[in-house]
Motif scaffolding. Structure first.
Motif, PDB file in Angstrom:
ATOM      1  N   LEU A 112       0.802  -1.220   0.000  1.00 40.95           N
ATOM      2  CA  LEU A 112       0.000   0.000   0.000  1.00 40.95           C
ATOM      3  C   LEU A 112       0.837   1.275   0.000  1.00 40.95           C
ATOM      4  O   LEU A 112       0.563   2.203  -0.775  1.00 40.95           O
ATOM      5  CB  LEU A 112      -0.942  -0.007   1.206  1.00 40.95           C
ATOM      6  CG  LEU A 112      -1.945   1.158   1.302  1.00 40.95           C
ATOM      7  CD1 LEU A 112      -2.862   1.172   0.083  1.00 40.95           C
ATOM      8  CD2 LEU A 112      -2.761   1.049   2.591  1.00 40.95           C
ATOM      9  N   MET A 113       1.836   1.351   0.867  1.00 40.46           N
ATOM     10  CA  MET A 113       2.593   2.594   1.016  1.00 40.46           C
ATOM     11  C   MET A 113       3.229   3.091  -0.282  1.00 40.46           C
ATOM     12  O   MET A 113       3.195   4.292  -0.559  1.00 40.46           O
ATOM     13  CB  MET A 113       3.644   2.446   2.116  1.00 40.46           C
ATOM     14  CG  MET A 113       3.051   2.479   3.519  1.00 40.46           C
ATOM     15  SD  MET A 113       4.285   2.280   4.827  1.00 40.46           S
ATOM     16  CE  MET A 113       5.330   3.698   4.528  1.00 40.46           C
ATOM     17  N   PRO A 114       3.800   2.220  -1.122  1.00 41.94           N
ATOM     18  CA  PRO A 114       4.366   2.718  -2.375  1.00 41.94           C
ATOM     19  C   PRO A 114       3.337   3.337  -3.322  1.00 41.94           C
ATOM     20  O   PRO A 114       3.718   4.031  -4.265  1.00 41.94           O
ATOM     21  CB  PRO A 114       4.992   1.457  -3.002  1.00 41.94           C
ATOM     22  CG  PRO A 114       5.242   0.538  -1.850  1.00 41.94           C
ATOM     23  CD  PRO A 114       4.105   0.786  -0.910  1.00 41.94           C
ATOM     24  N   ARG A 115       2.059   3.117  -3.059  1.00 44.37           N
ATOM     25  CA  ARG A 115       1.003   3.619  -3.938  1.00 44.37           C
ATOM     26  C   ARG A 115       0.237   4.809  -3.349  1.00 44.37           C
ATOM     27  O   ARG A 115      -0.640   5.363  -4.005  1.00 44.37           O
ATOM     28  CB  ARG A 115       0.021   2.488  -4.249  1.00 44.37           C
ATOM     29  CG  ARG A 115       0.644   1.370  -5.068  1.00 44.37           C
ATOM     30  CD  ARG A 115      -0.239   0.127  -5.103  1.00 44.37           C
ATOM     31  NE  ARG A 115       0.243  -0.838  -6.065  1.00 44.37           N
ATOM     32  CZ  ARG A 115       1.237  -1.702  -5.833  1.00 44.37           C
ATOM     33  NH1 ARG A 115       1.829  -1.715  -4.650  1.00 44.37           N
ATOM     34  NH2 ARG A 115       1.623  -2.539  -6.770  1.00 44.37           N
ATOM     35  N   LEU A 116       0.545   5.194  -2.108  1.00 42.26           N
ATOM     36  CA  LEU A 116      -0.228   6.237  -1.449  1.00 42.26           C
ATOM     37  C   LEU A 116      -0.053   7.600  -2.104  1.00 42.26           C
ATOM     38  O   LEU A 116      -0.982   8.404  -2.128  1.00 42.26           O
ATOM     39  CB  LEU A 116       0.153   6.313   0.035  1.00 42.26           C
ATOM     40  CG  LEU A 116      -0.329   5.145   0.902  1.00 42.26           C
ATOM     41  CD1 LEU A 116       0.028   5.394   2.358  1.00 42.26           C
ATOM     42  CD2 LEU A 116      -1.830   4.937   0.756  1.00 42.26           C
ATOM     43  N   ALA A 117       1.127   7.883  -2.630  1.00 41.97           N
ATOM     44  CA  ALA A 117       1.342   9.170  -3.294  1.00 41.97           C
ATOM     45  C   ALA A 117       0.426   9.296  -4.513  1.00 41.97           C
ATOM     46  O   ALA A 117      -0.129  10.373  -4.771  1.00 41.97           O
ATOM     47  CB  ALA A 117       2.797   9.330  -3.699  1.00 41.97           C
ATOM     48  N   ALA A 118       0.249   8.198  -5.235  1.00 41.39           N
ATOM     49  CA  ALA A 118      -0.630   8.214  -6.404  1.00 41.39           C
ATOM     50  C   ALA A 118      -2.077   8.428  -5.991  1.00 41.39           C
ATOM     51  O   ALA A 118      -2.830   9.149  -6.660  1.00 41.39           O
ATOM     52  CB  ALA A 118      -0.494   6.911  -7.192  1.00 41.39           C
ATOM     53  N   PHE A 119      -2.472   7.831  -4.872  1.00 42.08           N
ATOM     54  CA  PHE A 119      -3.840   8.036  -4.389  1.00 42.08           C
ATOM     55  C   PHE A 119      -4.055   9.490  -3.997  1.00 42.08           C
ATOM     56  O   PHE A 119      -5.076  10.090  -4.345  1.00 42.08           O
ATOM     57  CB  PHE A 119      -4.127   7.128  -3.199  1.00 42.08           C
ATOM     58  CG  PHE A 119      -5.515   7.288  -2.641  1.00 42.08           C
ATOM     59  CD1 PHE A 119      -6.582   6.614  -3.212  1.00 42.08           C
ATOM     60  CD2 PHE A 119      -5.766   8.137  -1.565  1.00 42.08           C
ATOM     61  CE1 PHE A 119      -7.877   6.766  -2.721  1.00 42.08           C
ATOM     62  CE2 PHE A 119      -7.047   8.297  -1.068  1.00 42.08           C
ATOM     63  CZ  PHE A 119      -8.105   7.617  -1.647  1.00 42.08           C
ATOM     64  N   ARG A 120      -3.101  10.060  -3.286  1.00 46.59           N
ATOM     65  CA  ARG A 120      -3.212  11.457  -2.863  1.00 46.59           C
ATOM     66  C   ARG A 120      -3.289  12.389  -4.068  1.00 46.59           C
ATOM     67  O   ARG A 120      -4.068  13.344  -4.084  1.00 46.59           O
ATOM     68  CB  ARG A 120      -2.005  11.817  -1.984  1.00 46.59           C
ATOM     69  CG  ARG A 120      -1.908  13.291  -1.619  1.00 46.59           C
ATOM     70  CD  ARG A 120      -3.029  13.692  -0.695  1.00 46.59           C
ATOM     71  NE  ARG A 120      -2.894  15.081  -0.278  1.00 46.59           N
ATOM     72  CZ  ARG A 120      -3.802  15.742   0.427  1.00 46.59           C
ATOM     73  NH1 ARG A 120      -4.903  15.129   0.808  1.00 46.59           N
ATOM     74  NH2 ARG A 120      -3.611  16.991   0.764  1.00 46.59           N
ATOM     75  N   GLU A 121      -2.507  12.106  -5.074  1.00 52.75           N
ATOM     76  CA  GLU A 121      -2.509  12.950  -6.272  1.00 52.75           C
ATOM     77  C   GLU A 121      -3.840  12.861  -7.011  1.00 52.75           C
ATOM     78  O   GLU A 121      -4.350  13.863  -7.514  1.00 52.75           O
ATOM     79  CB  GLU A 121      -1.361  12.531  -7.190  1.00 52.75           C
ATOM     80  CG  GLU A 121      -1.211  13.401  -8.434  1.00 52.75           C
ATOM     81  CD  GLU A 121      -0.021  13.014  -9.271  1.00 52.75           C
ATOM     82  OE1 GLU A 121       0.084  13.512 -10.407  1.00 52.75           O
ATOM     83  OE2 GLU A 121       0.810  12.210  -8.813  1.00 52.75           O
ATOM     84  N   SER A 122      -4.408  11.672  -7.062  1.00 49.00           N
ATOM     85  CA  SER A 122      -5.673  11.484  -7.784  1.00 49.00           C
ATOM     86  C   SER A 122      -6.876  11.960  -6.981  1.00 49.00           C
ATOM     87  O   SER A 122      -7.885  12.365  -7.563  1.00 49.00           O
ATOM     88  CB  SER A 122      -5.855  10.003  -8.137  1.00 49.00           C
ATOM     89  OG  SER A 122      -4.807   9.530  -8.934  1.00 49.00           O
ATOM     90  N   HIS A 123      -6.773  11.914  -5.648  1.00 50.39           N
ATOM     91  CA  HIS A 123      -7.916  12.249  -4.794  1.00 50.39           C
ATOM     92  C   HIS A 123      -7.461  13.169  -3.656  1.00 50.39           C
ATOM     93  O   HIS A 123      -7.419  12.760  -2.487  1.00 50.39           O
ATOM     94  CB  HIS A 123      -8.547  10.968  -4.244  1.00 50.39           C
ATOM     95  CG  HIS A 123      -8.870   9.962  -5.306  1.00 50.39           C
ATOM     96  ND1 HIS A 123      -9.915  10.117  -6.189  1.00 50.39           N
ATOM     97  CD2 HIS A 123      -8.258   8.798  -5.648  1.00 50.39           C
ATOM     98  CE1 HIS A 123      -9.947   9.083  -7.018  1.00 50.39           C
ATOM     99  NE2 HIS A 123      -8.957   8.276  -6.705  1.00 50.39           N
TER     100      HIS A 123
END
Length: 295
Positions: A112-123
């Motif tokens: 999960l952690m390696p993908r959190l930046a992408a989630f924050r950027e999208s939402h």
């Protein structure tokens, strides 16, 4: 008449009482509220007069709550905390919806952690809060929106969405892997264990070898177990998918292809609760992440 009085209770007076009750001091309450000590005292007296009760006993060196004050304080503190929490969601002129996810530590760090930046950027207007655990979580009591768990998906109180399988395999540092030519060679190594007692036995069965007694250290997290293997030259049994970075960087090797299937990772939420818009967004996002990884 009582209902009318409760509807007209002044917010400033309630705030003055709540702060004074926490500090048991009008002066410190005034500093917190940026008003004078006299103003706080006056607001509290006005509240007491309107309620017809005494909230404090005035002592020579401070204050002491009456029974009525003790009953009122936790209610007001909770109410003000809730108001502040909601107001923070409007920061920057946008409504920020809070989403709280309880995650097993191995999944949190390894996937999960390696993908959190992408989630924050999208939402950007979803305030995602991630709390780790060792697979034991009470969604209702802990106030969580989701829990990501490892297992077979047999949790009757929740909707359980399978993310992917996570079979267990042998992982160890390269210097240990160099000594391992067959599964029987593991008898000469220190084998790390998890709190699930049958994992190594299941792996031995998958590797078609006769099980033997294991006496290695016990961990409540695959992440800690693998870190222990890396630093102490041991052998761990863990889901290789959660340690892709360590395998890629050569910190770990996978000496055997045999796997033990004990379950997978699941996204769960309470059946008794309707999903919020943020929860629906998260479900769609994590499903897409899983799909993209598998392509």
């Amino acid at each position: 008449m009582a209902n009318f009085m409760r509807n007209r209770l002044p917010l400033n007076a309630l705030r003055a009482f709540e702060s004074s009750a926490r500090h048991l001091n009008f002066t410190r309450a005034g500093l917190e509220l940026s008003v004078t000590q006299a103003a706080v005292s006056q607001q509290v007296r006005m509240l007491e007069q309107q309620l017809g009760i005494q909230l404090f006993r005035r002592l020579p060196r401070g204050l002491d709550l009456t029974e009525e004050g003790q009953a009122l304080l936790p209610i007001l503190t909770d109410a003000f905390d809730r108001i502040e929490s909601v107001l923070q969601q409007f920061e920057g002129g946008h409504f920020h919806e809070v989403l709280t996810v309880a995650v097993v530590g191995t999944f949190a760090v390894g996937w999960l952690m390696p993908r959190l930046a992408a989630f924050r950027e999208s939402h950007p207007f979803i305030d995602l809060r991630v709390l780790t655990n060792n697979n034991l979580v009470n969604l209702s009591a802990d106030g969580m929106d989701f829990a990501i768990r490892f297992g077979e998906g047999r949790w009757p109180a929740t909707h359980n969405l399978k993310l992917f399988d996570a079979p267990l395999t042998v992982l160890c540092p390269p210097e240990v892997a160099a000594r391992l030519h067959s599964p029987q060679d593991l008898q000469h190594e220190r084998l790390m264990r998890s709190y699930r007692k049958d994992e190594w036995e299941r792996w031995f069965t998958a590797a078609q070898v006769t099980p033997w007694r294991i006496n290695g250290p016990v961990f409540d997290s695959s992440r800690l177990m693998v870190e222990g293997a890396i630093h102490s030259g041991g052998v761990a049994l863990a889901p290789a998918r959660m340690f892709a970075r360590e395998l890629r960087e050569g910190l770990l090797q996978r000496p055997f292809s045999a796997e033990a299937d004990l379950g997978g990772y699941w996204l769960t939420h309470l059946k008794s609760r309707d999903m919020t818009p943020a929860m629906k967004v998260f479900v769609s996002w994590i499903q897409q992440q899983v799909t993209d990884e598998q392509q």
